[in-house]
Design a protein around this motif. Structure first.
Motif, mmCIF file in Angstrom:
data_model
loop_
_atom_site.group_PDB
_atom_site.id
_atom_site.type_symbol
_atom_site.label_atom_id
_atom_site.label_comp_id
_atom_site.label_asym_id
_atom_site.label_seq_id
_atom_site.Cartn_x
_atom_site.Cartn_y
_atom_site.Cartn_z
ATOM 1 N N LYS A 215 0.847 -1.210 0.086
ATOM 2 C CA LYS A 215 0.124 0.100 -0.325
ATOM 3 C C LYS A 215 0.773 1.119 -0.123
ATOM 4 N N SER A 216 1.671 0.912 1.344
ATOM 5 C CA SER A 216 3.271 2.038 0.732
ATOM 6 C C SER A 216 3.421 2.553 -0.821
ATOM 7 N N ASN A 217 3.198 1.830 -1.356
ATOM 8 C CA ASN A 217 4.359 1.769 -3.004
ATOM 9 C C ASN A 217 3.629 0.912 -3.995
ATOM 10 N N PRO A 218 2.631 1.073 -4.600
ATOM 11 C CA PRO A 218 1.819 0.284 -5.476
ATOM 12 C C PRO A 218 2.311 0.700 -6.152
ATOM 13 N N ALA A 219 2.987 1.365 -6.956
ATOM 14 C CA ALA A 219 3.310 1.470 -8.258
ATOM 15 C C ALA A 219 4.199 0.570 -9.006
ATOM 16 N N HIS A 220 5.290 0.152 -8.033
ATOM 17 C CA HIS A 220 6.287 -0.594 -8.629
ATOM 18 C C HIS A 220 6.668 -1.781 -7.213
ATOM 19 N N SER A 221 4.952 -2.209 -6.482
ATOM 20 C CA SER A 221 5.186 -3.397 -6.021
ATOM 21 C C SER A 221 6.217 -4.667 -6.487
ATOM 22 N N ILE A 222 6.400 -5.615 -5.558
ATOM 23 C CA ILE A 222 6.760 -6.769 -5.848
ATOM 24 C C ILE A 222 6.710 -7.341 -4.368
ATOM 25 N N PRO A 223 5.813 -8.463 -4.589
ATOM 26 C CA PRO A 223 4.714 -9.224 -5.530
ATOM 27 C C PRO A 223 3.656 -8.696 -5.479
ATOM 28 N N LYS A 224 3.361 -8.610 -6.139
ATOM 29 C CA LYS A 224 1.773 -7.899 -7.064
ATOM 30 C C LYS A 224 0.583 -8.692 -5.700
ATOM 31 N N ILE A 225 -0.028 -7.590 -5.898
ATOM 32 C CA ILE A 225 -1.457 -7.929 -4.624
ATOM 33 C C ILE A 225 -2.518 -9.461 -4.948
#
Ligand code: KG4
Ligand code: ZN
Length: 401
Positions: free
Chosen positions: A286-296
């Motif tokens: 949630k704090s960095n949704p654009a570059h998140s790995i793993p994805k939701i």
């Protein structure tokens, strides 16, 4: 063959079912789940009020579907517990009123017994003896719109009538001749819902508890994780949908009590540590949704995989240790395709049969309570005393109050 009416109001689903022996004649369900949606969980006061509204209509519909009138009913089974006491009170009061006014015996039955024996009801969609109705709308005496189900498996128009995707209605005269007794086989039962996660053993027509969750129920874990992810209640279907495009091996979430446990916790479950672990990863995303790995989606799939792993491994181990050749699964979580698939795969390796009833009989419904009543009557249990009260925490040693 006795005809039993079953009334279920332990949580947010109102159910009225009718069975004769092991044959389902009607199974009408309405849910107040949409009314609880804004709160992320079931609000007891709202659920109880909804039961009060829905019950008269459902009773009428069930009798109509079964082509019976109230005088044809030989016994009334009602959920006496466990459950929300305000919800239980509505069903118990209705059952007592019906029993008193018609002189019909009332059985206050254990909700878990209903779940356990519902798998032994006939496969009423396939027996070819009568008419299969698809009831998609409620008609003129309908219940209001917000009773619509949110369950993914539910076919709805105006009201949640997921029990009635297929209702078997045999001609009445044939009925009494063809109905079979409830034949409840020795088995291990995995019951996983929003309120319960437990392993039961059925042996010689007796049910015992092998283990249960030490904290959250499996469905509750799905609901809480969904809430963290910003998904709607109930969380199970939403997470399953998200998980379908995720990688189940992306995050190795903990599997509590799977390999390291004290003997008395061999068949216990614990989901609170998993919930915390998933919560931490979700917060990070949630704090960095654009570059998140793993994805939701990966988190959803990995969480689902962890729940499936624990539930199915313990169930198969319990079946092998109990020397039974049948596993039964019930409860709302049985709607989860990955869990069903994994259970069948693992059972097959050991030559164990798996019986998962249609979803309408897995989630809370009146037919399963009628089935419990039918079975207990058949076994010679006495009806309940007219002064019995709902029991919010009802142990399995008490099959009927
Ligand atoms: O048996 P149920 O309808 O009601 C009781 O709690 O007694 O079960 C509801 C629970 C909810 O927690 C819901 O999230 C979960 O069953 N559930 C699922 C799925 N469908 C419903 N969990 C996982 N996957 C699903 N597809
Ligand atoms: Zn239940």
């Amino acid at each position: 063959m006795s005809i039993i009416l079953g009334i279920e109001t332990s949580c947010d689903e109102t159910g009225v079912g009718i069975v004769s022996g092991s044959t389902v004649l009607a199974n009408e369900v309405a849910s107040s789940s949409l009314r609880h949606k804004p709160f992320g969980g079931v609000i007891p006061e709202i659920a109880a009020r909804a039961h009060l509204e829905y019950l008269p209509n459902l009773l009428e519909l069930a009798l109509e579907t079964a082509q019976l009138c109230i005088k044809d009913i030989d016994g009334i089974a009602v959920t006496a517990g466990p459950g929300l006491v305000t919800s239980l009170s509505v069903g118990v009061s209705a059952a007592k009123a019906l029993g008193l006014s018609t002189g019909t015996p009332v059985y206050g039955v254990n909700h878990l017994v209903g779940h356990a024996v519902s798998a032994f009801l006939d496969d009423y969609t396939n027996d070819g003896l009568g008419v299969i109705h698809r009831r998609d709308s409620i008609g003129s005496n309908g219940i209001e719109n917000d009773a619509s189900s949110t369950h993914s498996h539910t076919h709805t128009t105006q009201v949640n009538r997921h029990s009635n995707l297929c209702v078997y209605t045999p001609p009445r005269r044939v009925l009494r001749d063809v109905c079979k007794y409830m034949h409840v086989r020795d088995s291990v039962v995995l019951l996983a819902s929003g309120g319960h996660s437990c392993l039961l053993k059925i042996h010689n027509n007796k049910i015992s508890l092998l283990g249960e969750t030490l904290d959250d129920a499996a469905g509750e874990a799905f609901d809480k994780i969904a809430r963290l992810m910003g998904l709607q209640y109930p969380g199970g279907p939403a997470i399953e949908m998200l998980a379908s495009s995720g990688n189940p091996n992306a995050v190795a979430f903990p599997r509590a009590l799977l390999t390291h446990f004290e003997e008395h916790n061999r068949y216990s479950f614990s989901f609170s540590g998993l919930k915390t672990a998933v919560g931490r990863v979700v917060e990070r995303i949630k704090s960095n949704p654009a570059h998140s790995i793993p994805k939701i989606e990966d988190i959803a799939a990995s969480f689902q995989e962890a729940v499936a792993d624990v539930l199915t491994a313990k169930t198969v181990a319990a079946a092998l240790a109990s020397d039974v050749d049948l596993i039964v699964m019930g409860g709302g979580v049985a709607a989860n395709n990955r869990i069903r698939e994994m259970l069948c795969e693992r059972a097959k390796i050991h030559g164990l049969d798996v019986k998962i009833p249609p979803i309408a009989l897995c989630t809370d419904n009146g037919a399963m309570i009628a089935a419990a009543g039918s079975w207990l009557m058949q076994l010679g249990y006495n009806p309940s005393h007219s002064r019995f009260s709902p029991v919010s925490i009802m142990p399995l040693t008490q099959m009927v109050v």
